[in-house]
Write a protein that holds these residues in place. Structure first.
Motif, short mmCIF file in Angstrom:
data_model
loop_
_atom_site.label_atom_id
_atom_site.label_comp_id
_atom_site.label_asym_id
_atom_site.label_seq_id
_atom_site.Cartn_x
_atom_site.Cartn_y
_atom_site.Cartn_z
N UNK A 43 4.95 -4.21 0.28
CA UNK A 43 5.45 -4.94 -0.52
C UNK A 43 4.73 -4.57 -2.12
N UNK A 44 3.31 -4.33 -2.07
CA UNK A 44 2.84 -3.99 -3.24
C UNK A 44 3.16 -2.78 -3.77
N UNK A 45 3.37 -1.77 -2.79
CA UNK A 45 3.90 -0.44 -3.38
C UNK A 45 5.26 -0.53 -3.79
N UNK A 46 6.10 -1.50 -3.24
CA UNK A 46 7.53 -1.55 -3.89
C UNK A 46 7.23 -2.13 -5.13
N UNK A 47 6.60 -3.28 -5.37
CA UNK A 47 6.41 -3.73 -6.66
C UNK A 47 6.18 -2.80 -7.54
N UNK A 48 5.00 -1.95 -7.39
CA UNK A 48 4.54 -0.93 -8.24
C UNK A 48 5.51 0.08 -8.43
N UNK A 49 6.36 0.43 -7.76
CA UNK A 49 7.33 1.63 -8.13
C UNK A 49 8.54 0.77 -8.82
N UNK A 50 8.69 -0.31 -8.55
CA UNK A 50 9.92 -1.06 -9.22
C UNK A 50 9.37 -0.93 -10.78
N UNK A 51 8.14 -1.36 -11.04
CA UNK A 51 7.73 -1.28 -12.45
C UNK A 51 7.48 -0.05 -13.22
N UNK A 52 7.56 1.00 -12.29
CA UNK A 52 7.01 2.60 -12.80
C UNK A 52 8.19 3.22 -13.72
N UNK A 53 7.78 3.58 -14.97
CA UNK A 53 8.91 4.06 -15.63
C UNK A 53 9.74 5.46 -15.17
N UNK A 54 9.09 6.14 -14.33
CA UNK A 54 9.62 7.54 -13.66
C UNK A 54 10.51 7.27 -12.67
N UNK A 55 10.41 5.70 -12.13
CA UNK A 55 11.15 5.47 -10.90
C UNK A 55 12.61 4.96 -11.27
N UNK A 56 13.56 5.49 -10.79
CA UNK A 56 15.08 4.91 -10.99
C UNK A 56 15.34 3.55 -10.14
N UNK A 60 -1.57 6.03 8.98
CA UNK A 60 -1.71 6.85 7.84
C UNK A 60 -0.42 6.70 6.94
N UNK A 61 -0.62 6.68 5.84
CA UNK A 61 0.55 6.85 4.76
C UNK A 61 1.22 8.13 4.97
N UNK A 62 2.59 8.39 5.03
CA UNK A 62 3.17 9.51 4.79
C UNK A 62 3.97 9.44 3.70
N UNK A 63 4.43 10.69 3.20
CA UNK A 63 5.59 10.74 2.19
C UNK A 63 6.58 11.93 2.59
N UNK A 79 -2.95 3.98 -6.35
CA UNK A 79 -3.32 4.84 -7.27
C UNK A 79 -3.11 6.39 -7.14
N UNK A 80 -2.85 6.71 -5.58
CA UNK A 80 -2.65 7.80 -5.22
C UNK A 80 -1.05 8.18 -5.78
N UNK A 96 10.98 9.11 0.51
CA UNK A 96 10.79 8.32 1.48
C UNK A 96 9.20 8.20 1.73
N UNK A 97 8.77 6.71 1.87
CA UNK A 97 7.36 6.48 2.22
C UNK A 97 7.29 5.78 3.58
N UNK A 98 6.26 6.10 4.38
CA UNK A 98 5.81 5.36 5.37
C UNK A 98 4.42 4.86 4.97
N UNK A 99 4.65 3.67 4.64
CA UNK A 99 3.20 3.03 3.99
C UNK A 99 2.41 2.56 5.08
N UNK A 100 1.11 3.12 5.13
CA UNK A 100 0.17 3.07 6.11
C UNK A 100 -0.65 1.86 5.92
N UNK A 101 -1.83 1.70 6.83
CA UNK A 101 -2.58 0.46 6.73
C UNK A 101 -3.72 0.66 5.92
N UNK A 102 -3.97 1.71 5.08
CA UNK A 102 -4.98 2.12 4.42
C UNK A 102 -5.37 0.83 3.39
N UNK A 103 -6.39 1.10 2.31
CA UNK A 103 -6.54 -0.03 1.65
C UNK A 103 -5.63 0.07 0.34
N UNK A 104 -4.74 -0.79 -0.04
CA UNK A 104 -3.84 -0.57 -0.56
C UNK A 104 -3.91 -0.23 -2.37
#
Ligand SMILES: *Cc1c(COP(=O)(O)O)cnc(C)c1O
Length: 377
Positions: A258-271, A329-332, A369-370, A356-364
């Protein structure tokens, strides 16, 4: 019955009656001594049954709310055993966003054998209804789907399938029984790649078929035995160990995604961001109704083309560039050139610049930032 996590930890894994070991033994045995001719104590041969495999089947069937569960050496082996209940001339309807391997199995193996396949847009109610014919035996659905995270109404599709005398098969790999219980919504069969979230640690390949249909279960069980794509005892043990933490892992996968999706939604490079938890996702309301959370998979397209998308995939350091999903682990990955390469030119072809991202359980924070770093390169 007790709650999901309690069952995930205890069902099938009672302490050993003699030793008291709290974990099920890994029975590395191909055969069993018999007390008399034709009188084995447990089974006559490990292709037929193995105690570690039986423990896994008991646990996963319970979690899916199924009377029967059959484990396989891979997700596709389980799908194969289920599809072999069909006869030449039978017809299967497949969602047009199905897993590429399922499409390949149906078209290239079962197609040659005489099974007919139609692919449909599962959002199009009229197209689904008119796809059924006299010999349609199965409607095969993934929700959420891969890689576009489409969500469709399981109960409505079950009703349509049953009106036409067909079975509804749900591939529950992305949601897992922790987030979604298709049999309780009217589906007839659930299939899994346990390789993904159920195993959860990217260390084993496995599959599972669950159903409450006694006759169908008997046939799938016979195929497990007669064809022989059985998981080994160590694979079963790894899956049993993995599934104990499915609930806590999924909670973290969902909150990180959810945090990653919100970050991407607000990002200028993302359609565009594809995540069922976003309010503007076309399947959001259905997801709210039939899932307890939205899962750990997030896809997005860039405003730029495939070359930039490829570069983003090659620029992360926490997200590992790899196929598969559902591990800690997160995968891209770039579906158009990796997981969905074989779908090129078909109805299953994803946008070229979809990541496509498989968002893992690392510290969000590390995940965000990655991605920020990779998107700015
Ligand atoms: C991976 C996957 C499969 C195939 O499972 P394997 O274990 O790789 O054979 C089937 N369906 C979905 C949705 C998958 O992600």
């Amino acid at each position: 019955m007790s709650g999901f996590n309690t069952r995930a930890i205890h069902v099938g894994s009672e302490p050993d009656a003699v030793i008291g070991a709290v974990n099920p033994a890994v029975y590395f045995t191909s055969t069993y001594a018999q007390d008399g001719v034709g009188a084995p104590r447990f089974s006559d041969y490990s292709r037929g049954n193995n105690p570690t495999r039986a423990a896994l089947e008991t646990c996963l069937a319970d979690l899916e709310g199924a009377r029967h569960g059959v484990a396989f050496a891979s997700g596709l082996a389980g799908e194969d055993a289920l599809l072999r209940t069909l006869a030449p001339g039978d017809h299967v309807i497949l969602g047009n966003d199905a897993y590429g391997g399922t499409y390949r199995l149906l078209t290239r193996i079962f197609g040659d054998w005489g099974v007919r396949i139609s692919t449909v847009d599962l959002h199009d109610v009229d197209a689904v209804a008119s796809a059924f014919g006299e010999r349609t035996r199965m409607l095969w659905v993934e929700t959420p789907s891969n890689p576009l995270l489409n969500v469709v109404d399981i109960a409505a599709l079950a009703k349509t399938s049953h009106e036409h005398g067909a079975l509804l098969v749900i591939d529950n790999t992305f949601a897992t029984p922790y987030l979604q219980l298709p049999l309780s919504l009217g589906a007839d069969v659930v299939v899994h790649s346990t390789t993904k979230y159920i195993g959860g640690h990217s260390d084993v390949i496995g599959g599972f078929v669950a159903t409450n249909d006694d006759e169908l279960a008997g046939r799938v069980r016979f195929h497990q035995y007669a064809i022989g794509a059985v998981p080994g005892p160590m694979d079963c043990y790894l899956l049993l160990r993995g599934v104990k933490t499915l609930g806590v892992r999924m909670d973290r996968h969902c909150s990180n995604a959810r945090v990653v999706a919100d970050f991407l939604t607000d990002h200028d490079a993302v359609d565009r961001v594809y995540y069922p938890g976003l309010i503007d996702h076309p399947g959001h309301d259905i997801a709210v109704a039939q899932m307890s959370d939205f899962g750990g998979m997030v896809s997005f397209t860039l405003k730029s083309g495939v070359d930039v998308a490829r570069k983003v995939c090659e620029s992360t350091s926490v997200f590992v560039l790899a196929e598969s999903l559902g591990g800690v682990e997160s995968l891209i990955e770039l579906p158009s050139e990796m997981t969905h390469l074989s779908a090129a030119g078909s109805m299953l072809e994803p946008p070229a610049n979809l990541v496509r991202l498989s968002v893992g359980i690392e510290d969000v924070d590390d995940l965000v930032s990655d991605l920020a770093q990779a998107l700015s390169t």
